[in-house]
Design a protein around this motif. Structure first.
Motif, PDB file in Angstrom:
ATOM      1  N   ARG A  75       0.792  -1.191   0.022  1.00 39.40           N
ATOM      2  CA  ARG A  75       0.247   0.134   0.001  1.00 39.40           C
ATOM      3  C   ARG A  75       0.984   1.225   0.019  1.00 39.40           C
ATOM      4  O   ARG A  75       0.601   2.246  -0.570  1.00 39.40           O
ATOM      5  CB  ARG A  75      -0.864  -0.121   1.381  1.00 39.40           C
ATOM      6  N   CYS A  76       1.879   1.267   0.549  1.00 42.74           N
ATOM      7  CA  CYS A  76       2.801   2.305   0.618  1.00 42.74           C
ATOM      8  C   CYS A  76       4.309   2.219  -0.121  1.00 42.74           C
ATOM      9  O   CYS A  76       5.031   3.140  -0.043  1.00 42.74           O
ATOM     10  CB  CYS A  76       3.317   2.595   2.177  1.00 42.74           C
ATOM     11  N   HIS A  77       4.188   0.803  -0.730  1.00 38.91           N
ATOM     12  CA  HIS A  77       5.511   0.663  -1.237  1.00 38.91           C
ATOM     13  C   HIS A  77       4.993   0.045  -2.876  1.00 38.91           C
ATOM     14  O   HIS A  77       5.201  -1.007  -2.855  1.00 38.91           O
ATOM     15  CB  HIS A  77       6.544  -0.230  -0.405  1.00 38.91           C
ATOM     16  N   LEU A  78       4.705   1.022  -3.675  1.00 41.43           N
ATOM     17  CA  LEU A  78       4.106   0.513  -4.880  1.00 41.43           C
ATOM     18  C   LEU A  78       5.242   0.325  -5.945  1.00 41.43           C
ATOM     19  O   LEU A  78       6.245   1.029  -5.902  1.00 41.43           O
ATOM     20  CB  LEU A  78       3.090   1.469  -5.635  1.00 41.43           C
ATOM     21  N   ARG A  81       5.939   2.816  -8.455  1.00 38.53           N
ATOM     22  CA  ARG A  81       6.519   4.168  -7.760  1.00 38.53           C
ATOM     23  C   ARG A  81       7.791   4.288  -7.141  1.00 38.53           C
ATOM     24  O   ARG A  81       8.039   4.658  -6.013  1.00 38.53           O
ATOM     25  CB  ARG A  81       5.321   4.811  -6.692  1.00 38.53           C
ATOM     26  N   SER A  84       7.719   3.366  -3.426  1.00 43.42           N
ATOM     27  CA  SER A  84       7.084   4.256  -2.471  1.00 43.42           C
ATOM     28  C   SER A  84       5.683   4.520  -2.869  1.00 43.42           C
ATOM     29  O   SER A  84       4.892   3.597  -3.571  1.00 43.42           O
ATOM     30  CB  SER A  84       7.747   5.566  -2.719  1.00 43.42           C
ATOM     31  N   ASP A  85       5.190   5.733  -2.541  1.00 42.52           N
ATOM     32  CA  ASP A  85       3.620   5.803  -2.724  1.00 42.52           C
ATOM     33  C   ASP A  85       3.169   7.037  -3.415  1.00 42.52           C
ATOM     34  O   ASP A  85       1.910   7.348  -3.693  1.00 42.52           O
ATOM     35  CB  ASP A  85       2.749   5.567  -1.367  1.00 42.52           C
ATOM     36  N   ALA A  90       2.821   8.681   4.340  1.00 44.83           N
ATOM     37  CA  ALA A  90       2.155   7.331   4.117  1.00 44.83           C
ATOM     38  C   ALA A  90       1.062   7.288   4.817  1.00 44.83           C
ATOM     39  O   ALA A  90       0.580   7.774   5.717  1.00 44.83           O
ATOM     40  CB  ALA A  90       3.168   6.433   4.447  1.00 44.83           C
TER      41      ALA A  90
END
Length: 385
Positions: A75-78, A81, A84-85, A90
């Motif tokens: 969810r926070c580490h895509l 990206r 990251s997000d 976050a």
């Protein structure tokens, strides 16, 4: 005759936009080669283990590893990206106080988190699992989930043995599997790496294919800007903590203590490398933890991030307060000395860059991105046997 041939070759060689001194060339070459060498983490007995990587990858994308079954590490580490997000701060179950750092190249770090509150990647991986604002789980709920899921229990057993009655041990093992997966996330080679290697072998034709603006920006990076004072080595970070003049108020009247708070956490953390879960029997990995000390100057210091693939990691800084690379360069060009700690190191000073120098430095930073393909899940067996 040899001298004449050398002179003719030099005259025919492609012209470079920037001329680098011997000292600058040495500094440039210190940022490679890439990828950097790596060995398994002695504190994690499953570091580099294929079954652990399989389990960790599945857990990383598993939304059921959260109290509401809706939030995963990804969810926070895509992947798209730069892991990251894209948000200033976050958001897991709730918004947290800091920007989500990328986990690419995290295997080269020695301190983890913006404040360095953890001394191993597996200990850092425990933090979001238990944080009430992120995944909101407990050791008991993690252990129950793994034991009750037939597939995960099988993969856990292949990696660590039967999931016994010790909930905390299962939590730590899950975090070590997550760490084993994250260690595989390494950025690829970049235009800068090609230039760096060409410089090392004296290949002027290959060097000339590097954009003129990037060449000038690189000269500023290692010269006037002295950016390589903190962004050192192949990963472009010294892995340490500095006050960079970014405000550290989380919200009115609430301050983020940065490294000061991180040190307080790490020395009291049962999961640190001096604790019972370090698989390195000699505790050689715990030297930094053993000698870390709390100092007033640590207040408001934050970790120096890697610059690799930073173009896709915006926004920037620990609080996501700078939206673009140009904003970052402008910050350091106009930094206020009054904002920096008077009792800390005197590293930063306003660079007073021209518009052209700013554009060139941004152009150089953009060449640290690998432009690689999309992340694809590994073809592990679907069924666990």
């Amino acid at each position: 005759m040899k001298r004449i041939a050398f002179l003719l070759l030099a005259l025919c060689a492609p012209a470079l936009a920037a001329t680098f001194t011997d000292d600058e060339a040495r500094k440039i070459q210190s940022h490679g080669p890439w990828p950097a060498p790596w060995t398994p983490d002695p504190s994690n007995r499953v570091s580099g283990n294929a079954s652990a990587i399989d389990l960790g990858e599945r857990l990383f994308f598993e939304r059921r590893l959260s109290v509401n079954g809706q939030v995963s590490c990804s969810r926070c580490h895509l992947p798209e990206r730069n892991w990251s997000d894209g948000l200033p701060r976050a958001v897991g179950l709730k918004e947290v106080d800091r920007n989500a750092p990328s986990v690419v190249n995290v295997r080269y770090h020695r301190w983890f988190g913006w404040d360095g509150a953890h001394d191993s990647l597996w200990a850092q991986s425990i933090n979001p699992i238990l944080d009430a604002r992120e995944l909101g789980m407990s050791a008991a709920s993690v252990a129950k989930f793994i034991r009750s899921d037939r597939d995960l229990a099988c993969r856990y057993r292949k990696t660590f043995g039967a999931p016994g009655g010790d909930d905390e041990r299962i939590l730590v093992d899950a975090a070590k599997a997550l760490a084993a997966f994250q260690e595989t996330l390494v950025s690829g080679r970049t235009a800068f790496d090609e230039f760096r290697d060409a410089l090392a072998r004296g290949d002027r034709a290959a060097m000339a294919s590097y954009s003129e603006s990037a060449q000038r920006g690189l000269k500023t990076f290692v010269g006037k800007g002295a950016c390589d004072t903190c962004h050192t080595g192949p990963a472009f970070t010294n892995g340490e903590f500095h006050d960079t003049g970014i405000p550290f108020f989380v919200r009115p009247s609430e301050v983020d203590p940065g490294r000061y708070g991180g040190i307080k956490k790490i020395v009291s953390d049962r999961m640190n490398l001096l604790g019972p879960y370090n698989d390195d029997a000699k505790r050689s990995t715990a030297t930094g933890t053993r000698h870390v000390s709390l100092e007033h100057r640590n207040f408001g210091e934050f970790k120096v991030p890697s610059l690799r693939n930073l173009e896709s990691s915006m926004p920037y800084m620990h609080n996501g307060s700078l939206a673009s690379l140009r904003d970052v360069v402008k910050h350091y060009s106009e930094i206020s000395l009054d904002r920096l700690h008077s009792d800390g190191e005197a590293i930063l000073k306003p660079l007073h860059l021209t518009d052209g120098e700013t554009a060139d430095l941004v152009a150089f930073l953009q060449t640290l991105s690998d432009r690689g393909g999309r992340y694809q899940r590994r073809p592990f067996p679907v069924d666990c046997r």
